[in-house]
Design an enzyme around this catalytic site. Structure first.
Site, short mmCIF file in Angstrom:
data_model
loop_
_atom_site.label_atom_id
_atom_site.label_comp_id
_atom_site.label_asym_id
_atom_site.label_seq_id
_atom_site.Cartn_x
_atom_site.Cartn_y
_atom_site.Cartn_z
CD GLU A 84 -67.20 173.12 6.30
OE1 GLU A 84 -67.15 172.25 7.17
OE2 GLU A 84 -67.71 174.25 6.50
CG HIS A 85 -70.54 172.37 3.38
ND1 HIS A 85 -70.26 173.17 4.46
CD2 HIS A 85 -70.60 171.10 3.84
CE1 HIS A 85 -70.16 172.42 5.55
NE2 HIS A 85 -70.36 171.16 5.19
#
Length: 450
Positions: free
Chosen positions: A349-350
Site C-alpha cells: 500500500e505504502h
C-alpha cells in the site's frame, strides 16, 4: 524485534515470493457471510435497521441519523485552530494534486466526416465512508471529498460511525472537516450498514428523521437517496460490504488494514526506518510493517531502534501486536535487484525507498499504492499533506489497482458523429463484418440509409 525472512541467494518467481512474504490474513469472503444479513436488513427496514445496528455495533442508538446542520456548524466553530489550519493546508494541497489528474476531452477525426469525441462525465452522487474505530480520521474526509469535488460530482454524502461519547453523532472533528468542505449531507452510520445505506438508500423511521430531512430541504419519506459510487477505507466488514454491493454501485477498492514496506540499503538511517515502520503499526494490531533490505547490519540497527522506541509510544501495546504479528517482518535480500523484485511481489500500500539513488530505484517499481522517495518523504506526509491520496490498495492489490483519484468518480463516454458520406464509405466493410458474424440486421441498419 521483527521476525526475519532470509531470501539471500534464492531465485524465486513472483508467485513463489507471494507464498513466503509476510501478509495480513484478509478473509473478505468469510466476512461476507456475516454482513449479508446486515445489508438485507438495511435494504428492507431502512432507518429502523440503521438505528438497531448502530446500537448493536457502535454501542449507541443514534437519535439523528442525518446529522443536523447546527451540529456541523458547531463542530467547525469549536475546532482547534491549529487543526483547522492543518486541514485547510491538506485541502489546498489535495485540490492541487487531484486537479492534475483530470483527463482532457479530445476529438479525433477517424475519417473525413467521421469523428469520435472522448467525453469525461462525473457521476451525479457519491457516498464517502470515513472510519471511526481505533482512531479519528478527518484526513479521510479530505481525501475522499476533495477527489470527488475536483472530479465535478454534484452531490457528496459522508457516512461515519455514531460515537457514544458525542451523543450518537460522528466525532466532532469529522463533522468539522465536513463543514470545512461544504459537505452538508452527513450520516451517523458506520460499518457494513453504512455501505448498505449508500448503495440501496434508506427510508425514514420517525418524526425525527422527517424533521431532519425537511430541514435539509428534502421532502418525502427518503432519509438517504442511493448513490452511484461508494468509496473510502474501512475494516474487513466494510470491504466485504463493498464487494457485495459492487454492481449495484461502483466502488473504489476493498481496502484492508494498512501496510508499509520500506526498501532500504546500508545508507539508510535506522531511526528513520524504525519510526516509519512504527507509524503504520500505530493504526491497528493487524497493520503490516515490512522492511526489505540487503543489509543485515541495518536490520539489526532497526530492531534496536524499535525495541527502544516502542515502549515510549502512546499505543505501545497495539504497536507491539502489529510489529510481532505474521503480517510484519524483515526480508533479507541479496542486492537491490532482488529487493525490487520482492517489493513488486509484495505490492505494498505504502512503499518507502530509502537507498542511495532512491529516485532511480523508485522508477523501477511497478507495484505499489504510493511510493515515497528518500529520507524526507515519510508515509505520514502522504497521509495528511503531500497532495497525494491516502486511500490506497492493500493486500497486494496494487498489482492491478490504483489509489483513490478523480477517475473513481468520472465515466468515459464516447460520442460518435459521422455524416452521410463518411457512413456510406464504410458501408461495404461494415456489411462484410456483420455478415461474417451472422448479424444481417446490423448491415441493414446501415444499408437502409442508402
Amino acid at each position: 524485534m521483527l521476525k526475519r525472512i532470509d531470501l539471500r541467494g534464492q531465485t524465486l518467481s513472483p508467485a513463489e515470493l507471494a507464498t513466503v512474504l509476510p501478509r495480513a490474513a484478509l478473509d473478505v469472503e468469510g466476512a461476507m457471510a456475516q454482513i449479508r444479513p446486515v445489508l438485507e436488513d438495511v435494504r428492507s427496514r431502512g432507518a429502523a435497521a440503521l438505528r438497531d445496528l448502530g446500537e448493536r455495533f457502535d454501542g449507541v442508538r443514534p437519535e439523528h441519523l442525518r446529522v443536523p446542520a447546527a451540529a456541523l456548524r458547531d463542530a467547525l466553530a469549536d475546532l482547534d485552530p491549529a487543526v483547522r489550519e492543518a486541514l485547510e493546508i491538506s485541502i489546498a494541497h489535495n485540490r492541487a494534486g487531484h486537479t492534475a489528474q483530470l483527463p482532457r476531452e479530445t476529438t479525433t477525426e477517424i475519417t473525413g466526416g467521421g469523428v469520435v469525441r472522448q467525453r469525461w462525465v462525473p457521476v451525479r452522487r457519491v457516498g464517502l465512508y470515513v472510519p471511526g474505530g481505533l482512531a479519528v480520521y478527518p484526513s479521510s474526509v479530505v481525501m475522499n471529498a476533495v477527489a470527488a469535488q475536483v472530479a465535478g460530482v454534484e452531490e457528496l454524502v459522508i457516512a461515519s460511525p455514531p460515537q457514544k461519547d458525542f451523543g450518537g453523532l460522528p466525532h466532532p472533528v469529522i463533522l468539522a472537516a465536513c463543514a470545512l468542505l461544504d459537505v452538508d449531507e452527513v450520516y451517523a452510520v458506520g460499518g457494513a450498514q453504512a455501505v448498505a445505506m449508500l448503495a440501496y438508500g434508506a427510508q425514514v423511521e420517525n418524526d425525527v428523521d422527517r424533521a431532519d430531512v425537511a430541514a435539509a430541504g428534502t421532502a418525502g419519506e427518503t432519509l438517504c437517496e442511493a448513490v452511484d459510487v461508494v468509496t473510502g477505507p474501512g475494516n474487513i466488514y466494510v470491504a466485504a460490504a463493498k464487494r457485495a454491493v459492487m454492481g449495484t454501485v461502483g466502488i473504489d477498492a476493498e481496502a484492508g488494514t494498512t501496510e508499509i514496506a520500506v526498501l532500504a540499503d546500508a545508507t539508510a538511517e535506522p531511526a528513520y526506518v524504525a519510526v516509519d515502520l512504527m507509524s503504520q503499526a500505530e493504526h491497528d494490531p493487524a497493520a503490516a510493517s515490512v522492511l526489505i533490505t540487503d543489509s543485515p547490519e541495518l536490520a539489526d540497527a532497526v530492531d534496536r531502534e524499535i525495541d527502544r522506541r516502542v515502549p515510549a509510544t502512546k499505543h505501545a501495546e497495539r504497536m507491539r501486536s502489529a510489529l510481532s504479528g505474521p503480517q510484519s517482518g524483515t526480508v533479507l535480500v541479496t542486492d537491490l535487484d532482488q529487493a525490487v523484485a520482492v517489493a513488486d511481489a509484495y505490492g505494498a500500500e505504502h512503499l518507502e525507498i530509502q537507498t542511495a539513488d532512491a529516485a532511480d530505484v523508485a522508477g523501477r517499481i511497478r507495484n505499489a499504492g504510493a511510493i515515497f522517495v528518500g529520507p524526507y518523504s515519510p508515509v505520514p506526509l502522504g497521509d495528511y499533506l503531500a497532495g497525494s491520496n491516502h486511500v490506497l490498495p492493500t493486500g497486494g492489490t496494487a498489482r492491478f489497482a490504483s489509489g483513490l483519484n478523480v477517475m473513481a468518480f468520472i465515466k468515459s463516454v464516447q460520442v460518435i458523429d459521422y455524416d452521410e458520406t463518411a457512413l456510406k464509405e464504410l458501408a461495404g466493410p461494415l456489411t462484410a463484418l456483420a455478415t461474417s458474424e451472422d448479424l444481417p440486421a446490423h448491415a441493414e441498419a446501415v444499408n437502409a440509409r442508402f
